[in-house]
Structure formats: C-alpha cells, structure tokens
Scaffold this active site. Sequence first.
Site, PDB file in Angstrom:
ATOM      1  N   ASP A 101      -7.096   4.174  -4.427  1.00 20.92           N
ATOM      2  CA  ASP A 101      -7.757   4.053  -3.125  1.00 20.92           C
ATOM      3  C   ASP A 101      -8.381   5.440  -2.882  1.00 20.92           C
ATOM      4  OD1 ASP A 101      -7.894   2.084  -0.657  1.00 20.92           O
ATOM      5  OD2 ASP A 101      -7.493   4.020   0.233  1.00 20.92           O
TER       6      ASP A 101
ATOM      7  N   LYS B  48       0.863  -1.188   0.000  1.00 21.07           N
ATOM      8  CA  LYS B  48       0.000   0.000   0.000  1.00 21.07           C
ATOM      9  C   LYS B  48       0.890   1.226   0.000  1.00 21.07           C
ATOM     10  CE  LYS B  48      -4.465   0.956   0.263  1.00 21.07           C
ATOM     11  NZ  LYS B  48      -5.618   0.093  -0.121  1.00 21.07           N
TER      12      LYS B  48
HETATM   13  P1  NDP Z   1     -13.039   7.757  -2.809  1.00 18.18           P
HETATM   14  O1  NDP Z   1     -11.970   8.752  -2.612  1.00 18.18           O
HETATM   15  O2  NDP Z   1     -13.609   7.550  -4.152  1.00 18.18           O
HETATM   16  O3  NDP Z   1     -14.261   8.084  -1.831  1.00 18.18           O
HETATM   17  C1  NDP Z   1     -14.070   8.168  -0.463  1.00 18.18           C
HETATM   18  C2  NDP Z   1     -15.384   8.538   0.204  1.00 18.18           C
HETATM   19  O4  NDP Z   1     -15.262   8.376   1.606  1.00 18.18           O
HETATM   20  C3  NDP Z   1     -15.781   9.974  -0.041  1.00 18.18           C
HETATM   21  O5  NDP Z   1     -17.164  10.102  -0.018  1.00 18.18           O
HETATM   22  C4  NDP Z   1     -15.141  10.678   1.158  1.00 18.18           C
HETATM   23  O6  NDP Z   1     -15.732  11.915   1.495  1.00 18.18           O
HETATM   24  C5  NDP Z   1     -15.369   9.660   2.233  1.00 18.18           C
HETATM   25  N1  NDP Z   1     -14.308   9.788   3.252  1.00 18.18           N
HETATM   26  C6  NDP Z   1     -12.982   9.624   3.068  1.00 18.18           C
HETATM   27  N2  NDP Z   1     -12.312   9.876   4.196  1.00 18.18           N
HETATM   28  C7  NDP Z   1     -13.238  10.203   5.108  1.00 18.18           C
HETATM   29  C8  NDP Z   1     -13.180  10.548   6.456  1.00 18.18           C
HETATM   30  N3  NDP Z   1     -12.007  10.616   7.110  1.00 18.18           N
HETATM   31  N4  NDP Z   1     -14.333  10.820   7.110  1.00 18.18           N
HETATM   32  C9  NDP Z   1     -15.524  10.750   6.448  1.00 18.18           C
HETATM   33  N5  NDP Z   1     -15.652  10.437   5.151  1.00 18.18           N
HETATM   34  C10 NDP Z   1     -14.522  10.157   4.499  1.00 18.18           C
HETATM   35  O7  NDP Z   1     -12.465   6.399  -2.214  1.00 18.18           O
HETATM   36  P2  NDP Z   1     -12.969   4.892  -2.443  1.00 18.18           P
HETATM   37  O8  NDP Z   1     -14.425   4.870  -2.649  1.00 18.18           O
HETATM   38  O9  NDP Z   1     -12.084   4.278  -3.442  1.00 18.18           O
HETATM   39  O10 NDP Z   1     -12.593   4.226  -1.025  1.00 18.18           O
HETATM   40  C11 NDP Z   1     -13.528   4.132   0.043  1.00 18.18           C
HETATM   41  C12 NDP Z   1     -13.081   3.038   1.005  1.00 18.18           C
HETATM   42  O11 NDP Z   1     -13.014   1.785   0.306  1.00 18.18           O
HETATM   43  C13 NDP Z   1     -11.692   3.218   1.623  1.00 18.18           C
HETATM   44  O12 NDP Z   1     -11.709   2.671   2.914  1.00 18.18           O
HETATM   45  C14 NDP Z   1     -10.807   2.370   0.721  1.00 18.18           C
HETATM   46  O13 NDP Z   1      -9.622   1.971   1.387  1.00 18.18           O
HETATM   47  C15 NDP Z   1     -11.734   1.200   0.464  1.00 18.18           C
HETATM   48  N6  NDP Z   1     -11.434   0.377  -0.701  1.00 18.18           N
HETATM   49  C16 NDP Z   1     -11.322   0.917  -1.942  1.00 18.18           C
HETATM   50  C17 NDP Z   1     -11.082   0.114  -3.033  1.00 18.18           C
HETATM   51  C18 NDP Z   1     -11.037   0.638  -4.421  1.00 18.18           C
HETATM   52  O14 NDP Z   1     -10.929  -0.166  -5.342  1.00 18.18           O
HETATM   53  N7  NDP Z   1     -11.145   1.941  -4.644  1.00 18.18           N
HETATM   54  C19 NDP Z   1     -10.874  -1.334  -2.880  1.00 18.18           C
HETATM   55  C20 NDP Z   1     -11.094  -1.823  -1.530  1.00 18.18           C
HETATM   56  C21 NDP Z   1     -11.343  -0.973  -0.503  1.00 18.18           C
HETATM   57  P3  NDP Z   1     -14.955  13.294   1.163  1.00 18.18           P
HETATM   58  O15 NDP Z   1     -15.011  13.408  -0.313  1.00 18.18           O
HETATM   59  O16 NDP Z   1     -15.708  14.340   1.890  1.00 18.18           O
HETATM   60  O17 NDP Z   1     -13.554  13.120   1.677  1.00 18.18           O
HETATM   61  O1  2IT Z   2      -7.907  -1.622  -0.630  1.00 21.21           O
HETATM   62  C1  2IT Z   2      -7.863  -2.122  -1.770  1.00 21.21           C
HETATM   63  O2  2IT Z   2      -8.001  -3.326  -1.953  1.00 21.21           O
HETATM   64  C2  2IT Z   2      -7.661  -1.220  -2.912  1.00 21.21           C
HETATM   65  N1  2IT Z   2      -7.602  -0.004  -2.711  1.00 21.21           N
HETATM   66  C3  2IT Z   2      -7.497  -1.780  -4.294  1.00 21.21           C
HETATM   67  C4  2IT Z   2      -6.101  -2.291  -4.505  1.00 21.21           C
HETATM   68  C5  2IT Z   2      -5.780  -2.709  -5.913  1.00 21.21           C
HETATM   69  O3  2IT Z   2      -4.602  -3.016  -6.134  1.00 21.21           O
HETATM   70  O4  2IT Z   2      -6.658  -2.732  -6.778  1.00 21.21           O
END
Ligand code: NDP
Ligand code: 2IT
Length: 446
Positions: free
Chosen positions: A166, A126
């Site tokens: 992420d 990561k």
């Molecule tokens: P994005 O940046 O697309 O969206 C993040 C969302 O979460 C936004 O709505 C953001 O609001 C909110 N958010 C982030 N930080 C905070 C915080 N500290 N407090 C409140 N709201 C918060 O990210 P993703 O959708 O990609 O990721 C969301 C979650 O999923 C994370 O935990 C990530 O690690 C996990 N994840 C993502 C994967 C992927 O493929 N993208 C894969 C597996 C897990 P704001 O815009 O106001 O910050």
């Molecule tokens: O938390 C996760 O699994 C991710 N942000 C996606 C990682 C990846 O390599 O697609």
Amino acid sequence: MDPRVEKFMAQIIAKNPSEVEFHQAVLEVAESIIPFIEENPKYKHAKIMERVSEPERVMMFRIPWLDDKGEVQVNRGFRIEMNSAIGPYKGGLRFHPTVNLGILKFLAFEQVFKNSLTTLPMGGGKGGSDFDPKGKSDNEVMRFCQSLMTELSRHIGPNTDVPAGDIGVGGREIGYLFGQYKRIRNEFTGVLTGKAIEWGGSLIRPEATGYGTVYFAEEMLKTRGDSIKGKTVAISGSGNVAQFATEKATEYGGKVVTLSDSGGYIYDPDGIDAEKLAWVMDLKNVRRGRISEYAEKYNVDYHEGQRPWGVKCDIALPCATQNEVNEEEAKTLVKNGCYVVSEGANMPSTPEAIEAFLASRILYGPGKAANAGGVAVSGLEMSQNSLRLSWTREEVDERLLNIMKSIHQTCVKFGKESDGYTNYVNGANIGGFVKIADAMLAQGVV
Ligand code: NDP
Ligand code: 2IT
C-alpha cells in the site's frame, strides 16, 4: 440523518473513540446497508452490521531497529484482521508517518467489502506502521522490514492472512519482508503478494490497481455510450496507482494533464505521454525524487502545496490518499465539466464531496469498487502460487478486465435507482455486503 443510522453510529463512536477515519468509513457503509437490512431482517437479527464493524483481531506491536548511525529507533506496527467469512484475511501494509489504529481500521473495513466484490475468496485485513520510508537508506528499510516481520510472522500465513503493499510499501519492501518470513518459518509460500516475478509474483500485479481504476471508469462511461478516448484526465499522486492509471488512461486515448505528491502538483497541458511517464517512474521508483522536478525537466507549471482539482478536466482519478478531495474541490471539478470520478485511492473523497458528486448525477466510482483491481490480482497471485504455475501477462490482464466488469455489473445491480441513475456507492456497499453477510449467517455466531 436516518435515526437508525444515527443510533448505530453512536455505538461505533463510543466504542472507537477518536478513530475519525474509521467512523467515516463505517458511516458511508451504514447509510447504504441499514435501510437494506430493514428490508432483509435476517441480517438484522444476526447483528451482521455490528459484527462486521468489529475486527476479529487486532495486533499492535513494537518495531525496534538500528539506523545507519547505529542509533536505536522505535516504530509501532499493526495488523488488523477484520473479517475472514469468505477467505483468509487479505490486504496491504502501509508505511507512512500518519499511520494509526483508526486509519488502518478504516482501510481494513473497506477491504472487507472490496475483496468481496472481486468475486475471489478473500477476507479483509490491513496493517502497517508509522515508519517513514522517505530519506531512509535501503539498509535501513531492510532492517526495519526484518524487525516488523519478526513479529508479524507469528500472525500471518498463506491460509491465514496474506499482506501486500500500500502507500510506502512496494516491491523493495515486499522483498525484504518475504525474505525474513521465509528465513524465520523455513517455508517458501505465498504469504505475501506483490512479489517479484522470479520468486512467485504475478505479472500485472504492479499495474493492476491503476489499470483497474481506468477499466472501471471506461465501464461507467460505456453506460452513457461514451469512452475515455479524447478526454482530459486529472490524476493525483505519482506512486504505484497513479503511474499505471496514467499509463492505461493514455493507452485508452485520454490525455493525462496532472500528477502530484505531498508537495504539490504539476500541470502539463500537452499530456503526460509514455516517454514522460517513463521518466516519472524512474524519478519516483528509482531516484525517489519529488514531482516538482517534472516541472523543471519539462518546463511546465508546478503548484506548490496544492491539489490538482482546480484544473479543467472530464475525468478525475484521485490516486494519492484518503480525504484528498473536499466539498469545495468536488464542486469545482463538477463546475469545470468533470463528469467521471474513479477512485484509485481508498476513501479519497470526503463525505461532503461524495454528496456533491451524487447530487450532480455524475459517474462516481468509489474506491472499494474502482480500486479493487489491485487486490483482485493479488488474489490471482495467490491462485498461481497454489497451482505452482504462472499465467501470461495477457491471461492475467484479461481476468483483471473481466473482474472489473463484474464489479461494475454488481454495482449497477444493487445501485440503480428508479430514474435509471446508478448510485455506485450503494451498489458497491450492498453488493459487497450480501456475500459476506450470507457467509456469516451460514457459519453461525462466530
Ligand atoms: P505509493 O506510496 O506508491 O504512492 C502514494 C502517492 O500518494 C505518492 O505520490 C504520495 O506522495 C502521495 N501521498 C501519500 N500520502 C499523501 C498525503 N497524506 N498527502 C498528499 N499526498 C500523499 O502508494 P500507492 O500508489 O500504492 O497508493 C495510493 C493510494 O491507492 C492509497 O490510498 C492506497 O491505499 C490506494 N490503493 C493502493 C493499492 C495498491 O495496490 N498499491 C490498491 C488499492 C488502493 P509523497 O511521495 O509525497 O508522500
Ligand atoms: O487497498 C488495497 O486494496 C491494497 N493496498 C492492495 C491489497 C492487496 O492485498 O493486494
């Protein structure tokens, strides 16, 4: 606490002071694995648990860049190469002002187990930066990404370490990062996943995490002869994962009534249908606005500074960030009738919240199982890059569904208790661990 776990954690805390999220992630795994290791002493003698909790390598570096006013800005960049026993390091990059070493180490640690569960050959890593993309111009984001990649390019490669997105890193950022890598190395390779379809990306990768989280919820419900159809769903976040979880849950006949961002949550009792979701996608991905605007547009309630867990629902999908569901919120969810939690985010529930879910015997799918669909399709993107072929949407989606089913089966295999209840936490931790541990045993003390 089990005294063996306590002793192990004392070493982790002493060695990694103040990295509280890392301690939390390791403790959750240690509570499942240490009793398991006692019954399987080969892992104990080889100190597998001690070794998987120590990153193979950590990079920490300066990222200087020029903002639109011509002023010098300095951020900090990281890459944690946690474990390469079963494949190249694989895991996302996070851009958020809260990013620090402890948060990225927790994420890298979780990633090792998650990637093992996917059935695909990927190690865990990561990275990211404390850079805040909010309010930055496209040009500023580009210059920042180029500066980050100028350093990161020394450490990654398609057979070494393959980053992805992420929080704060989506298609735009992957494009700038890929462009700079290609320029520096003069190689067009699958060094990053989450690429656009025209230059090596995979269909379904943007959808994969959210879809997978819903597929996992459906699999858990099936064990009780139930399904998402007709259920009320509360979702947090409104980014990549939340958007596609909303899309799939709605497609499965659920009614999604909440979305949020760091400002607050909206409650739409009529449900966020396909048309409203398209509006949210434009708001968040193109205009980069706030979820409060949804309340104005659709004349629904906006709860500033609050999280959506007080809303009555059957299914909760936390899709924002770590520790976004605390003990009180978990108990409120259960009290209001919620009986399925499938985590799209990484470690969104605090240890006390997890305890509350398990104590009430609800269907609780932890992130390292329930959100593994994203990295799984990243693995499929790597396969397509190696083959120099692209699979169809249907083909990738079918593979994703089968992977989520397989992860679910692994969790049941290792997590089913004597009374028939599946503890998916133990299932995911032990199921993920065994493959890595066996690979590490076979490869000697490295
Ligand atoms: P994005 O940046 O697309 O969206 C993040 C969302 O979460 C936004 O709505 C953001 O609001 C909110 N958010 C982030 N930080 C905070 C915080 N500290 N407090 C409140 N709201 C918060 O990210 P993703 O959708 O990609 O990721 C969301 C979650 O999923 C994370 O935990 C990530 O690690 C996990 N994840 C993502 C994967 C992927 O493929 N993208 C894969 C597996 C897990 P704001 O815009 O106001 O910050
Ligand atoms: O938390 C996760 O699994 C991710 N942000 C996606 C990682 C990846 O390599 O697609």
